[in-house]
Design an enzyme around this catalytic site. Sequence first.
Site, PDB file in Angstrom:
ATOM      1  N   GLY A   1      20.045  15.355  92.742  1.00 52.09           N
ATOM      2  CA  GLY A   1      19.105  16.159  92.300  1.00 52.09           C
ATOM      3  C   GLY A   1      19.938  17.713  91.864  1.00 52.09           C
ATOM      4  N   THR A   2      21.194  17.527  91.530  1.00 50.72           N
ATOM      5  CA  THR A   2      21.655  19.111  91.065  1.00 50.72           C
ATOM      6  C   THR A   2      21.150  19.578  89.960  1.00 50.72           C
ATOM      7  OG1 THR A   2      23.650  18.296  90.183  1.00 50.72           O
ATOM      8  CG2 THR A   2      23.857  18.529  92.607  1.00 50.72           C
ATOM      9  N   ASN A   3      20.698  18.624  88.916  1.00 53.49           N
ATOM     10  CA  ASN A   3      20.209  19.237  87.768  1.00 53.49           C
ATOM     11  C   ASN A   3      18.792  19.846  87.951  1.00 53.49           C
ATOM     12  OD1 ASN A   3      21.853  18.535  85.571  1.00 53.49           O
ATOM     13  ND2 ASN A   3      22.068  16.462  86.519  1.00 53.49           N
TER      14      ASN A   3
ATOM     15  N   LYS B   1      15.304   4.794  86.734  1.00 53.10           N
ATOM     16  CA  LYS B   1      14.603   3.549  86.575  1.00 53.10           C
ATOM     17  C   LYS B   1      13.928   3.810  84.869  1.00 53.10           C
ATOM     18  CE  LYS B   1      10.428   1.296  88.903  1.00 53.10           C
ATOM     19  NZ  LYS B   1      10.336   0.447  87.936  1.00 53.10           N
ATOM     20  N   ILE B   2      13.624   2.480  84.203  1.00 55.36           N
ATOM     21  CA  ILE B   2      13.035   2.678  83.103  1.00 55.36           C
ATOM     22  C   ILE B   2      11.858   2.818  82.955  1.00 55.36           C
ATOM     23  CG2 ILE B   2      13.037   1.158  80.887  1.00 55.36           C
ATOM     24  CD1 ILE B   2      15.793   1.493  81.503  1.00 55.36           C
TER      25      ILE B   2
ATOM     26  N   ASN C   1      15.655  13.568  78.896  1.00 50.11           N
ATOM     27  CA  ASN C   1      16.849  12.969  79.821  1.00 50.11           C
ATOM     28  C   ASN C   1      18.047  13.556  79.643  1.00 50.11           C
ATOM     29  OD1 ASN C   1      17.735  10.761  81.769  1.00 50.11           O
ATOM     30  ND2 ASN C   1      18.873  10.014  79.815  1.00 50.11           N
TER      31      ASN C   1
ATOM     32  N   HIS D   1      22.098  12.952  80.046  1.00 46.20           N
ATOM     33  CA  HIS D   1      23.171  11.737  80.337  1.00 46.20           C
ATOM     34  C   HIS D   1      24.377  12.433  80.124  1.00 46.20           C
ATOM     35  CE1 HIS D   1      24.408   7.673  79.985  1.00 46.20           C
ATOM     36  NE2 HIS D   1      25.294   8.037  79.066  1.00 46.20           N
TER      37      HIS D   1
HETATM   38  C1  GRF Z   1      23.727  13.473  86.350  1.00 49.04           C
HETATM   39  O1  GRF Z   1      25.136  13.206  85.940  1.00 49.04           O
HETATM   40  C2  GRF Z   1      22.968  12.884  85.067  1.00 49.04           C
HETATM   41  O2  GRF Z   1      23.397  13.202  83.845  1.00 49.04           O
HETATM   42  C3  GRF Z   1      22.531  11.504  85.174  1.00 49.04           C
HETATM   43  O3  GRF Z   1      22.419  11.291  86.854  1.00 49.04           O
HETATM   44  C4  GRF Z   1      23.315  12.248  87.441  1.00 49.04           C
HETATM   45  C5  GRF Z   1      22.306  12.956  88.028  1.00 49.04           C
HETATM   46  O4  GRF Z   1      22.983  13.928  89.049  1.00 49.04           O
HETATM   47  N1  GRF Z   1      21.642  10.980  84.432  1.00 49.04           N
HETATM   48  P1  GRF Z   1      21.940  15.009  89.950  1.00 49.04           P
HETATM   49  O5  GRF Z   1      21.154  14.001  90.726  1.00 49.04           O
HETATM   50  O6  GRF Z   1      21.281  15.535  89.055  1.00 49.04           O
HETATM   51  O7  GRF Z   1      22.875  15.758  90.751  1.00 49.04           O
END
Ligand code: GRF
Length: 193
Positions: free
Chosen positions: A14-16, A89-90, A105, A107
């Site tokens: 969950g760093t994003n 998960k889809i 999303n 990616h």
């Molecule tokens: C990221 O690289 C994102 O692009 C991909 O999964 C990874 C998740 O990283 N879909 P985090 O859990 O947000 O740290």
Amino acid sequence: MSGLRIAVLVSGGGTNLQSVIDAVEAGVLQSKIVCVISNKETAYGLERARAHHIPDYFINPKEENYDERLFAKLQEEKVDLIVLAGYLKILAPSLIQAYRNRIINIHPSLLPKFGGKGFYGLHVHKAVLAAGEKESGATVHFVNEGVDTGEIIIQRKVNIEPDDTPESLQSRILEQIEHKILVEAIKMLEGSN
Ligand code: GRF
């Protein structure tokens, strides 16, 4: 510009998610994260939510009606925008239809390159290096019924260095690109709301 009610879906670290939490707290975004949902009970992203007093929910995919329970939760929280941030998960086609153009999303590649089934996490960066690419990057896109095929919102590049490993590329793309373009994409959607 108006704030959105956001649900962030995570399966891992969950760093994003953290970058979106930070942007909301700093006032960079007008939106509110109304819940964080995971299909993995141990996802560290759920702890990040708790640390910031954001309601967090684990929905067990091994129990019946996963998609219906997820949909019910999104409805209950009156979610405007679903952010998939490392959610592995889809989603059910019915959910994608119900939230058309309201699911995004992130990616870690320059889609359409290195996207689709099996391209997640380190697999993406390993494949990029194995293909001898000169650059990589990340993409925020709308989610449609395909895997990583929806309309691109923002994409940004980094150069690949000769001594890059999948791990170094992964962390550089996360820190320098993903955490920024995810927030920028949400800001754009706030503006168009
Ligand atoms: C990221 O690289 C994102 O692009 C991909 O999964 C990874 C998740 O990283 N879909 P985090 O859990 O947000 O740290």
